[in-house]
Write an enzyme that holds these catalytic residues in place. Structure first.
Site, PDB file in Angstrom:
ATOM      1  N   SER A   1      10.256   4.511  40.788  1.00 24.65           N
ATOM      2  CA  SER A   1      11.050   4.854  39.680  1.00 24.65           C
ATOM      3  C   SER A   1      12.760   4.190  40.361  1.00 24.65           C
ATOM      4  O   SER A   1      12.174   3.287  40.734  1.00 24.65           O
ATOM      5  CB  SER A   1      11.059   6.037  41.239  1.00 24.65           C
ATOM      6  OG  SER A   1      11.852   6.903  40.817  1.00 24.65           O
TER       7      SER A   1
ATOM      8  N   TYR B   1       9.761  10.087  50.192  1.00 25.77           N
ATOM      9  CA  TYR B   1       9.253   9.733  48.476  1.00 25.77           C
ATOM     10  C   TYR B   1       9.643   8.338  48.301  1.00 25.77           C
ATOM     11  O   TYR B   1       9.454   7.389  47.642  1.00 25.77           O
ATOM     12  CB  TYR B   1       9.771  10.604  47.197  1.00 25.77           C
ATOM     13  CG  TYR B   1       9.670  10.182  45.856  1.00 25.77           C
ATOM     14  CD1 TYR B   1       8.509  10.158  45.206  1.00 25.77           C
ATOM     15  CD2 TYR B   1      10.848   9.724  45.459  1.00 25.77           C
ATOM     16  CE1 TYR B   1       8.035   9.780  44.137  1.00 25.77           C
ATOM     17  CE2 TYR B   1      10.599   9.262  44.124  1.00 25.77           C
ATOM     18  CZ  TYR B   1       9.436   9.431  43.236  1.00 25.77           C
ATOM     19  OH  TYR B   1       8.764   9.185  41.975  1.00 25.77           O
TER      20      TYR B   1
HETATM   21  N1  LIG Z   1       9.889  12.632  36.041  1.00 25.78           N
HETATM   22  C1  LIG Z   1      10.406  11.986  36.499  1.00 25.78           C
HETATM   23  O1  LIG Z   1      11.189  12.238  36.604  1.00 25.78           O
HETATM   24  C2  LIG Z   1      10.135  10.339  37.541  1.00 25.78           C
HETATM   25  C3  LIG Z   1      11.164   9.553  37.672  1.00 25.78           C
HETATM   26  C4  LIG Z   1      10.897   8.055  37.733  1.00 25.78           C
HETATM   27  C5  LIG Z   1       8.946   8.546  38.523  1.00 25.78           C
HETATM   28  N2  LIG Z   1       8.652   9.074  38.516  1.00 25.78           N
HETATM   29  C6  LIG Z   1       7.184   8.539  38.745  1.00 25.78           C
HETATM   30  O2  LIG Z   1       6.430   9.021  37.745  1.00 25.78           O
HETATM   31  C7  LIG Z   1       4.367   8.735  37.663  1.00 25.78           C
HETATM   32  C8  LIG Z   1       4.334  10.249  36.824  1.00 25.78           C
HETATM   33  O3  LIG Z   1       4.872  11.200  37.569  1.00 25.78           O
HETATM   34  P1  LIG Z   1       5.623  12.609  36.470  1.00 25.78           P
HETATM   35  O4  LIG Z   1       7.041  12.450  36.260  1.00 25.78           O
HETATM   36  O5  LIG Z   1       4.593  12.122  34.989  1.00 25.78           O
HETATM   37  O6  LIG Z   1       5.293  13.321  36.627  1.00 25.78           O
HETATM   38  P2  LIG Z   1       3.868  14.959  36.775  1.00 25.78           P
HETATM   39  O7  LIG Z   1       3.943  15.459  35.602  1.00 25.78           O
HETATM   40  O8  LIG Z   1       3.823  15.986  37.776  1.00 25.78           O
HETATM   41  O9  LIG Z   1       2.510  14.006  36.463  1.00 25.78           O
HETATM   42  C9  LIG Z   1       1.821  13.526  38.392  1.00 25.78           C
HETATM   43  C10 LIG Z   1       0.722  12.712  37.712  1.00 25.78           C
HETATM   44  O10 LIG Z   1      -0.061  12.251  38.707  1.00 25.78           O
HETATM   45  C11 LIG Z   1      -1.489  12.559  39.258  1.00 25.78           C
HETATM   46  N3  LIG Z   1      -1.602  12.904  41.103  1.00 25.78           N
HETATM   47  C12 LIG Z   1      -1.053  13.412  41.624  1.00 25.78           C
HETATM   48  N4  LIG Z   1      -1.785  13.072  42.600  1.00 25.78           N
HETATM   49  C13 LIG Z   1      -2.463  12.777  42.499  1.00 25.78           C
HETATM   50  C14 LIG Z   1      -4.435  12.088  43.008  1.00 25.78           C
HETATM   51  N5  LIG Z   1      -4.258  12.430  44.398  1.00 25.78           N
HETATM   52  N6  LIG Z   1      -5.063  11.608  42.867  1.00 25.78           N
HETATM   53  C15 LIG Z   1      -4.810  11.376  41.303  1.00 25.78           C
HETATM   54  N7  LIG Z   1      -3.920  11.395  40.291  1.00 25.78           N
HETATM   55  C16 LIG Z   1      -2.812  12.640  40.651  1.00 25.78           C
HETATM   56  C17 LIG Z   1      -1.223  14.360  38.768  1.00 25.78           C
HETATM   57  O11 LIG Z   1      -2.583  14.620  38.225  1.00 25.78           O
HETATM   58  P3  LIG Z   1      -3.822  15.817  39.174  1.00 25.78           P
HETATM   59  O12 LIG Z   1      -2.468  16.766  40.381  1.00 25.78           O
HETATM   60  O13 LIG Z   1      -4.239  17.147  38.597  1.00 25.78           O
HETATM   61  O14 LIG Z   1      -4.653  14.901  40.163  1.00 25.78           O
HETATM   62  C18 LIG Z   1      -0.730  14.243  37.410  1.00 25.78           C
HETATM   63  O15 LIG Z   1      -1.333  13.782  36.575  1.00 25.78           O
HETATM   64  C19 LIG Z   1       4.680   9.469  39.336  1.00 25.78           C
HETATM   65  O16 LIG Z   1       4.551   8.074  40.057  1.00 25.78           O
HETATM   66  C20 LIG Z   1       6.274   9.803  39.889  1.00 25.78           C
HETATM   67  O17 LIG Z   1       6.392   9.803  40.685  1.00 25.78           O
HETATM   68  C21 LIG Z   1       8.525   9.984  37.642  1.00 25.78           C
END
Ligand SMILES: NC(=O)c1ccc[n+]([C@@H]2O[C@H](COP(=O)([O-])OP(=O)(O)OC[C@H]3O[C@@H](n4cnc5c(N)ncnc54)[C@H](OP(=O)(O)O)[C@@H]3O)[C@@H](O)[C@H]2O)c1
Length: 272
Positions: free
Chosen positions: A134, A147
Site C-alpha cells: 500500500s 494497518y
Molecule cells: N482499496 C484500497 O484503497 C487499498 C489501498 C492500498 C492497499 N490495499 C490492499 O489491497 C489488498 C486488496 O484489498 P481490496 O482493496 O481489494 O479490498 P477488499 O475488496 O476488501 O478485498 C480483500 C480481499 O482479502 C480477502 N481476505 C481477507 N482476509 C482473508 C483471509 N484471512 N484469508 C484469505 N483472504 C482474506 C477477502 O476475502 P474473504 O473475506 O472472502 O476471505 C477479499 O477477497 C489488501 O491487501 C489491501 O490492504 C487496498
C-alpha cells in the site's frame, strides 16, 4: 496449452483480487483464486478460473491450496499475495488480540503462502511473487497504526525476500496502491467506528471517517481494474520494477512524505 503460466492469487473474492483474477484469465493465464468466501468467487468460474477455499491465517488451508495447484499443474509461476484488510482504531483502543490478527492476515498470511510456493519456484529457477502492499506501507495516518505497521512490514519482508531470491531468478515485486474503490474502506471504517464507539477518540475518529469517506467516493478514486493492469504489466515485464506506486494520491502523498517535515505532514494527514 503447456506453456500457459500458472497464477495463484489470494483475496480474490472482492476488489483488486477479483478484478486481477478476471483480467489474467482473459489474458490467457491459468488462474487459481483463493479466499474464504467461496460464493463471492462463483462468478469467476465463468472466466475459467479455479476457485479454492483459502484462509491465509491457517497453515493447513495455505498448504492445501498450494498443494492442490501444484498437484494439478506441476508448478506455480506467479504468486499474488493480495489478501488483506484494514484494522483501524487508536493504539489505546485496539486490543493486542486484534492487532495480532491484523498481522496474521496482512503479513504472516503472505509469508505462509510464499513459503509454501518457494520450493517449486526454486526448483524451476523461475517465478514472480507480487505482494500487494500500500502507499500506507510508506507513510502513516492516525488510527492506522496496526494497518500501516503491517504494510511497512510487508515492504521490509519483500525487500529481504527480493535479495534472497535473486540467485534463483525469482522476482519479488511490490504493488503500492493509493485510494482504490473496493470494499476495503467499508471494512476499515466500520472497524474504526466500532472500535472507537464509546471511547475518548470517538469525535476524532468520526471526523476521520467523514474525511476518508470523501476520499473513497471522490471522482478520482481509482477503479480496482487499473491496479490489475499494473499487476499485469509487472507480470509481463522481463525486468519489473521493485515497487509500483499506483492509483489516486499515491505518488503525491509519497512525495510529500519525502519532502515535508514530520509535523507539517501530521497536520496535512489529520486536517485534510
Ligand atoms: N482499496 C484500497 O484503497 C487499498 C489501498 C492500498 C492497499 N490495499 C490492499 O489491497 C489488498 C486488496 O484489498 P481490496 O482493496 O481489494 O479490498 P477488499 O475488496 O476488501 O478485498 C480483500 C480481499 O482479502 C480477502 N481476505 C481477507 N482476509 C482473508 C483471509 N484471512 N484469508 C484469505 N483472504 C482474506 C477477502 O476475502 P474473504 O473475506 O472472502 O476471505 C477479499 O477477497 C489488501 O491487501 C489491501 O490492504 C487496498
Amino acid at each position: 496449452m503447456e506453456n500457459k503460466k500458472i497464477v495463484f492469487i489470494s483475496g480474490a473474492s472482492s476488489g483488486m483480487g477479483f478484478e486481477t483474477a478476471k483480467l489474467l484469465a482473459q489474458k490467457g493465464f491459468i488462474v487459481y483464486a483463493g479466499a474464504r468466501t467461496l460464493e463471492k468467487m462463483e462468478p469467476l468460474k465463468n472466466y475459467g478460473i479455479n476457485i479454492l477455499y483459502l484462509d491465509v491465517t491457517d497453515d493447513h488451508s495455505c498448504q492445501n491450496a498450494v498443494n492442490t495447484v501444484i498437484e494439478k499443474e506441476g508448478k506455480i509461476d506467479i504468486l499474488i499475495n493480495n489478501a488483506g484488510f484494514g484494522l483501524f482504531g487508536s493504539v489505546e483502543d485496539v486490543t493486542i488480540e486484534q492487532a495480532k490478527n491484523q498481522f496474521e492476515v496482512n503479513l504472516f498470511g503472505l509469508a505462509r503462502l510464499t513459503k509454501e510456493v518457494l520450493p517449486s519456484m526454486r526448483e524451476k529457477l523461475s517465478g514472480k511473487i507480487i505482494n500487494i502492499s500500500s502507499m500506507g506501507g510508506r507513510f502513516v495516518s492516525p488510527f492506522g497504526a496496526w494497518y500501516h505497521s503491517s504494510k511497512y512490514a510487508v515492504e521490509a519482508l519483500s525487500d529481504a525476500l527480493r535479495m534472497e531470491l535473486s540467485q534463483f531468478n525469482i522476482k519479488v515485486i511490490l504493488i503500492e496502491p493509493g485510494i482504490i474503490k473496493t470494499n476495503w474502506d467499508n471494512i476499515a471504517l466500520n472497524n474504526l467506528k466500532e472500535i472507537s464507539k464509546d471511547g475518548v477518540y470517538r469525535d476524532f475518529a468520526d471526523r476521520m471517517i467523514t474525511k476518508f469517506k470523501k476520499l473513497y467516493t471522490h471522482k478520482f478514486a481509482t477503479k480496482p481494474e487499473k491496479v490489475s493492469e499494473v499487476i499485469l504489466k509487472a507480470i509481463n515485464s522481463e525486468n519489473p520494477k521493485t515497487r509500483y506506486l499506483t492509483g489516486f494520491l499515491a505518488k503525491q502523498l509519497i512525495f510529500l512524505h519525502f519532502i515535508l517535515p514530520d509535523r507539517i505532514l501530521d497536520k496535512i494527514l489529520t486536517n485534510f
